[in-house]
Design a protein around this motif. Structure first.
Motif, PDB file in Angstrom:
ATOM      1  N   UNK A   1       0.718  -1.163  -0.064  1.00  0.00           N
ATOM      2  CA  UNK A   1      -0.101   0.011  -0.032  1.00  0.00           C
ATOM      3  C   UNK A   1       0.912   1.296  -0.106  1.00  0.00           C
ATOM      4  N   UNK A   2       0.499   2.282  -1.010  1.00  0.00           N
ATOM      5  CA  UNK A   2       1.307   3.208  -0.912  1.00  0.00           C
ATOM      6  C   UNK A   2       0.444   4.706  -0.638  1.00  0.00           C
ATOM      7  N   UNK A   3       0.799   5.349   0.209  1.00  0.00           N
ATOM      8  CA  UNK A   3      -0.118   6.436   0.385  1.00  0.00           C
ATOM      9  C   UNK A   3       0.478   7.748   0.531  1.00  0.00           C
ATOM     10  N   UNK A   4       0.257   8.669  -0.235  1.00  0.00           N
ATOM     11  CA  UNK A   4       1.270   9.818  -0.475  1.00  0.00           C
ATOM     12  C   UNK A   4       0.323  11.261  -0.535  1.00  0.00           C
ATOM     13  N   UNK A   5       0.978  11.886   0.323  1.00  0.00           N
ATOM     14  CA  UNK A   5       0.152  13.254   0.165  1.00  0.00           C
ATOM     15  C   UNK A   5       0.802  14.257  -0.680  1.00  0.00           C
ATOM     16  N   UNK A   6      -0.098  14.695  -1.661  1.00  0.00           N
ATOM     17  CA  UNK A   6       0.516  15.582  -2.799  1.00  0.00           C
ATOM     18  C   UNK A   6       0.270  17.049  -2.698  1.00  0.00           C
ATOM     19  N   UNK A   7      -0.481  17.283  -1.623  1.00  0.00           N
ATOM     20  CA  UNK A   7      -0.615  18.849  -1.380  1.00  0.00           C
ATOM     21  C   UNK A   7      -1.662  18.973  -0.070  1.00  0.00           C
ATOM     22  N   UNK A   8      -1.584  20.013   0.381  1.00  0.00           N
ATOM     23  CA  UNK A   8      -2.272  20.321   1.444  1.00  0.00           C
ATOM     24  C   UNK A   8      -3.702  19.994   1.471  1.00  0.00           C
TER      25      UNK A   8
END
Length: 474
Positions: free
Chosen positions: A98-105
């Motif tokens: 599983x890959x969780x990535x916050x790309x912006x606010x």
């Protein structure tokens, strides 16, 4: 109740304002205030600008994929003030990639590779929270996969017999059965029933019900499940009762009468003679039992011989003055019947000579005899239900018989099956069938006929649900 504790009007009070306006925790009955500069204002009516809980939206809102595919989800968050964000996945996905990535606010991505079937109907949740409060949105995965048979157990005896199974698949699979490699045609006696359906699950639990199966139902049962994505099969052996026609003559069994006995006693259903049950015989007991049986057989033969001689001397002329050839079937017809019963084992002339001996060995009564020949019943028309009794020479079964009487499609009968088919036993069987055929009376159990197709040899009698009269009266 808050008294003398005024708050500064800020976003930190927005949750309390929402609670008061929603009358949560009995706050609707309280007068709450906050300081706006140096002026106290009512919290319920004060406008807190740019101060709202976050809103969360997942794209795509519906996810349908096949087992083994990958899924990519985007969570959009709108919040003022800013919020923290995270994905919440079920425990069954903990070991997945599983890959969780916050790309912006305001956005956070989730990617799951090689999605397994156990994620079907599971929720993936995006959760955000700021000083005002939390918010979340979820999407349910619809994972399609070919059917799988989780369990298939041996038959267990309940009210009826049940072969339990559990299958899983999305879409739900169709369920079919094979019996010994051929399609099993279900009916009210053999049918499939789904007993349990789990909510938000792709698992089905059920039973193949068999109502009072007999030895003909013994065999290999194959569960076959199928949906548009594939199929699965698994087999189990079903054994419900021993084959009553697979006898071992070397194993002695307490007797219920010689095969040529005219007085055939049929036990009542649900009752068994105490002589039919008992502990397993030891070798010494077996030898002793054989000796006793031989002695009794010799004594019975001598007694029978003496009785026949007396009957032959005293009963040559019927006191009713009736000619034997009229009372019995015509000689030619009986000869044909005897030839048929012998199945080619002896010539017609031998049967005719036995007939002459037979004719001279009993006294006729016109109330008891009718002008008929031995009736033959097709083996395919006899369906055994369960065993009623067992003896040294054979077994008695309750059965359904088709096409026996023109006014009834089927009826219950008692079936007497001969264990050992020797030449002597066949002749005894033949003589008994001939005598029982002409022995017809309302107070004697009715004899319908015989079945001589293969082995064992079978006699078909009227079924008396109360057993013999002696036991019924007692």
């Amino acid at each position: 109740i808050l008294v003398g504790n005024l708050f500064n009007c800020s976003c930190g009070l927005r949750w309390l304002q929402l609670w008061q306006n929603g009358s949560r925790a009995e706050l609707g009955n309280q007068s709450l205030s906050c300081w706006e500069g140096s002026v106290p204002v009512s919290l319920g009516s004060h406008i807190l600008s740019t101060c709202d809980p976050p809103t969360v939206r997942i794209e795509p809102p519906e996810v349908v994929l096949r087992q083994g595919d990958s899924v990519n989800l985007t969570c959009h968050v709108s919040a003022e003030p800013a919020a923290t964000m995270k994905w919440v996945v079920p425990e069954v996905a903990a070991e997945l990639f599983i890959c969780s990535l916050q790309v912006s606010d305001w956005e956070i991505l989730l990617e799951i590779s090689n999605v397994p079937s156990n994620l079907n109907y599971k929720d993936l949740t995006c959760r955000a929270e700021n000083t005002v409060g939390p918010a979340e949105d979820s999407v349910t995965l619809n994972v399609t996969f070919p059917p799988v048979i989780r369990t298939l157990q041996e038959a267990i005896s309940q009210h009826s017999w049940c072969i339990p199974f559990s299958v899983e698949g999305n879409p739900f699979p169709s369920i079919h059965w094979l019996f010994n490699g051929s399609a099993l045609n279900e009916s009210r006696y053999i049918h499939t029933e789904v007993l349990e359906y789990e909510h938000n699950s792709s698992t089905l639990h059920g039973c193949l019900w068999l109502n009072r199966p007999t030895h003909v139902n013994n065999g290999n049962y194959t569960l076959l499940v199928r949906n548009p994505l594939g199929w699965a099969a698994r087999s189990v052996q079903g054994r419900f009762m021993d084959n009553p026609f697979s006898f071992r003559p070397e194993e002695p069994i307490p007797g219920w009468g010689t095969p040529h006995s005219l007085c055939t006693l049929l036990p009542a259903p649900g009752t068994r003679n105490s002589s039919l049950e008992g502990p397993v015989e030891t070798k010494d007991e077996h030898t002793f039992g054989v000796s006793v049986a031989v002695a009794l057989a010799v004594f019975a033969c001598l007694s029978l011989s003496v009785m026949l001689i007396l009957l032959n001397k005293c009963g040559r002329r019927s006191k009713f003055g009736i000619n034997r050839s009229a009372v019995l079937a015509q000689e030619d017809d009986l000869a044909m019947s005897l030839h048929f019963m012998n199945l080619g084992s002896s010539p017609l002339s031998s049967a005719e000579s036995k007939l002459e001996v037979l004719k001279s060995n009993f006294i006729e009564n016109p109330q008891y005899f009718c002008n008929t020949c031995v009736h033959h019943v097709q083996r395919r028309d006899i369906v055994l239900k369960w065993e009623l009794g067992e003896g040294a020479f054979g077994k008695v079964f309750l059965a359904e018989c088709y096409n026996l009487l023109p006014e009834q499609e089927k009826m219950l009968v008692a079936v007497k099956a001969l264990k050992e088919v020797t030449e002597s036993a066949r002749l005894d069987f033949q003589r008994e069938a001939e005598l029982l055929t002409v022995l017809q009376h309302e107070h004697i159990v009715k004899f319908y006929g015989v079945c001589t197709e293969g082995e064992p040899l079978i006699m078909v009698f009227e079924y008396m649900k109360h057993g013999d009269l002696n036991r019924f009266l007692r």
